[in-house]
Enzyme design. Structure first.
Site: not given
Lengths: 402, 412
Positions: A215, A251, A134
């Site tokens: 993560d 999300k 990311w």
């Protein structure tokens, strides 16, 4: 007269936001925004989960005050968060040898952990990220005062995991370095290790005595099954690896702008967890004092109310299923278009994002000729695909790749 | 069992003001009073969700067009513009000249931190961690930590509180500014100084501004009590606006925790005033990068409440009314406490109780007297002698006044 800021350079525009800006300006009715990673329903609209609306109504009816949360956040939320990640049967969870603090969604949680490592992990300044990772990981760790290194991860030739490359690199990482792993639904590639591969990774990481930082931004959202998506995290902990973990509810609960997240440290024992917690608070207080309540309260209400939790599991599976279905339809449509390329990676990959394998020139053509917007690296947000536009997308991709 | 990497992590001391509240909670004495943490309380000693906030929250809940999508990195545009307008004034020349910027932040603390991080990277050179940062003696204890964690190496204090005369040490303050290296950063409390409740008068602010201008000192305002201090938004923003009118480039960290009662929603704003639009644009672009690695984008609920309220003339009027309700109750408690102490003949002078402004009062009680108050009287206040006026109610005023009287007469 002169300004203090004359020498301040203009910051480079955010590449992903730039995509959305350009998309907004486009007047083509067929335009598609496959840039930013937020879930969309099959009508291309933002989706507020029903369990979220119900939780909000429950919260409103309680007429609570707005007193400051503790520095470490809402206790019901942090406990439920830890349990969600670790599993209710987790020895680490039941023994209390962990600390979980509420963080400002995934970013804030990552940053707390990064700052904590900078201050207390003296063995190494190096954080190893998968290649690619990311985009925000690098500046987060850098701003926290750490250095960035990389290990091989994505194989552009196969559009899948370069497992031997990863194992090779990881086995050479200096002892006690920090390694960041995406728990599931790797961002940006969508490429996750299989369980046997995770087992080998865990063994190597343990052998190299690396500090593991997971993560996990997509638990439930990747496969549709919260336990399956947390498998790697739980396996590592079972293997005696005391991990750090960042969670996001942006999300999987659609709570994006409410900034609900959590940072966890698995410790040797409950006493160590208390010491670590006290230091995390010292880090948080000069950053923003204490966290925002709204998102955490919604998430906590959902996780701690059996009916809402059940409903959430169904809804998050619904989102995951729609993504998986779009992947399948995209591949099917590409076949129908007559594409001779192997598009299997589209359905092999998992989560919100897909590394299509498209080259920058092809991406540019997609944008210019078809008003389809994505990042230059060929990453698409599958959430932006609907049954209404998947045919158009397949057609366009075929045109630029045949 | 493998040796843990965290074996050496020492236990950090708890943050004092929260420990005070924790101790208060555990105290079983029926007479107990919490004069510690800075949050508004009604005359029943209860937290107060502002009526206008309740109304707006209902509006938001009923609006099905709203969702939970990400805000932009710098925050909700309507919030940012309105929040800065509140601080600078509708007729601000800086706003007219389009040379202001805003960063929605996680409370006042978040705004301070973004400002501090930016200054460390971009002020007085590039990454100049040696720029002195001056914080008032005393100040909110978190100011020091914010600037330390932002990377500044040289944090100093400037004279502020004169304990002997229980007022502002203006001369000491001005002397410190004269002696400060050029380009030093000064943290100024816009109004209702925490913890002393002692603000410079407009005339004194003019003197401060003159020295700062001459010596090229950077003003970083902390405005956590606008409206809450005097009951008037404009009056409480006078200092910030004066500096703007004097042509300063400055930062102002705003909090809506107290004046909107939105404590746990974390609503704050960093207002940037620059020389021109181009400079401000570049500053904001760099602040965006700082925000992106700290919290990515700010929480939406609180910002929506504030934006909706400030944008509607009717709701805005209701809000100002709610703010005045809070400010007036504080003013009443001040005058009631002072009159009781004077009636009791408590040794010393007590006019500072009504002369000080805002939520807090620096009583002048010594650490030993404070200890007496806590241990013997179950009245919780900070070791500095700071009390939160909001903790006083018509029911406990007598008890608190008598207890102060005892502490002062029994403990020297």
């Amino acid at each position: 007269s002169s300004s203090w800021w004359s020498h301040v350079e203009m910051g480079p525009p955010d590449p992903i936001l730039g995509v959305t800006e350009a998309f907004k300006r486009d007047s083509n009715s067929k335009k598609m925004n496959l840039g930013v990673g937020a879930y969309r329903d099959d009508n291309g609209k933002p989706f507020v989960l029903s369990c979220v609306r119900k939780a909000e109504a429950m919260i409103a009816s309680k007429k609570m005050d707005k007193e400051y949360l503790p520095i470490g956040g809402l206790a019901d939320f942090t406990r439920a968060s830890a349990e969600l990640a670790l599993g209710e049967n987790s020895e680490a969870f039941k023994s209390g040898r962990y600390v979980t603090v509420q963080g400002i969604s995934g970013t804030g949680s990552l940053r707390i952990g990064a700052n904590f490592l900078q201050r207390f992990f003296k063995a190494s300044r190096d954080v190893y990220l998968p290649k690619p990772s990311w985009g925000n990981h690098t500046p987060i760790f850098r701003d926290a005062g750490l250095q960035l290194q990389a290990y091989r991860y994505y194989d552009p030739k196969t559009c899948s995991l370069d497992f031997s490359g990863a194992m090779d690199d990881i086995s050479k990482i200096p002892e006690k370095s920090i390694i960041l792993l995406h728990a599931c639904a790797h961002n940006p590639t969508g490429v996750d290790p299989r369980q046997e591969q995770w087992k080998e990774l865990a063994a190597t990481v343990k052998k190299r005595n690396l500090l593991v930082y997971f993560d996990m931004a997509y638990q439930g959202f990747a496969s549709g099954d919260i336990n399956r998506d947390a498998w790697a995290v739980r396996y590592f902990i079972d293997q005696g690896i005391n991990v750090l973990l960042s969670q996001s509810y942006a999300k999987n609960m659609g709570l994006y702008g409410e900034r609900a997240g959590a940072f966890t440290v698995i410790c040797s024992d409950a006493e160590e967890a208390k010491r670590v917690e006290s230091q995390l608070k010292i880090l948080i207080r000069p950053m923003y004092s204490n966290p925002p309540v709204n998102g955490a309260r919604i998430a906590s209400t959902i996780l701690n109310t059996p009916d809402l939790r059940k409903e959430w599991l169904v809804e998050v599976k619904g989102m995951a299923d729609r993504i998986i279905s779009m992947r399948t339809q995209l591949v099917a449509n590409l076949k129908k278009e007559g594409s001779s390329h192997n598009w299997q990676h589209i359905t092999d990959q998992i989560g919100m994002f897909c590394f299509t394998g498209l080259k920058p020139e092809q991406v540019e053509r997609l944008t210019k000729e078809f008003s389809i917007y994505m990042t230059k690296d060929g990453r698409i947000s599958v959430a932006g695909v609907t049954s209404g536009n998947v045919g158009y997308l397949a057609h366009a991709i075929h045109q630029v790749t045949k | 069992m493998a040796v843990s990497i965290f074996t050496a992590v020492p236990r950090a001391p708890p943050v004092a003001v929260f420990k005070l509240t924790a101790d208060f909670r555990e105290d079983g004495d029926a007479r107990k009073v919490n004069l510690g943490v800075g949050a508004y309380r009604t005359d029943e000693g209860q937290p107060w969700v502002l009526p206008v906030v309740k109304k707006v929250e209902q509006m938001i809940a009923n609006d099905n067009s709203l969702n939970h999508e990400y805000l932009p990195i710098l925050g909700l545009p309507e919030f940012r513009a309105n929040a800065s307008r509140i601080a600078l004034g509708d007729d601000s020349p800086a706003i007219k000249e389009n040379r202001i910027g805003s960063v929605q932040s996680l409370g006042g603390t978040g705004a301070l931190r973004i400002g501090a991080e930016f200054l460390r990277r971009w002020y007085n050179g590039n990454n100049n961690t040696a720029t002195p940062v001056y914080i008032s003696a005393p100040s909110w204890e978190n100011h020091n930590s914010v600037f330390v964690d932002a990377g500044f190496k040289d944090i100093r204090t400037y004279h502020y509180w004169d304990a002997a005369k229980r007022g502002l040490d203006l001369q000491g303050l001005l002397d410190d500014m004269e002696k400060a290296p050029e380009f030093s950063i000064f943290i100024l409390h816009a109004c209702a100084h925490n913890p002393t409740g002692t603000d410079p008068t407009p005339d004194q602010w003019k003197q401060i501004a003159a020295v700062m201008k001459r010596r090229f000192l950077f003003p970083f305002f902390d405005s956590a009590y606008q409206g809450f201090a005097s009951g008037s938004l404009d009056k409480d923003a006078w200092a910030v606006r004066y500096f703007v009118s004097e042509g300063f480039e400055l930062f102002c960290a705003q909090s809506f925790s107290k004046n909107f009662g939105l404590y746990n929603e974390r609503v704050g704003n960093l207002t940037v005033v620059g020389k021109d639009a181009d400079n401000v644009q570049r500053v904001l672009s760099q602040m965006e990068k700082i925000v992106r690695t700290t919290w990515s984008n700010p929480p939406s609920q609180g910002a929506r409440i504030v934006a909706t309220t400030l944008a509607s003339p009717q709701l805005f009027a209701e809000w100002k009314d709610n703010v005045k309700t809070m400010a007036d109750r504080v003013l009443l408690m001040r005058s009631e406490l002072r009159s009781r102490l004077e009636s009791l003949g408590t040794p010393g002078t007590w006019n500072h109780i009504t002369e000080q402004i805002g939520m807090f009062s620096f009583t002048g009680l010594s650490p030993k007297q404070v200890e007496y108050m806590i241990k013997e009287k179950h009245i919780y206040l900070m070791a500095s002698g700071r009390i939160n006026m909001c903790g006083l109610t018509t029911k406990n005023l007598d008890y608190v006044a008598k207890s102060i009287h005892e502490a002062v007469t029994k403990i020297q």
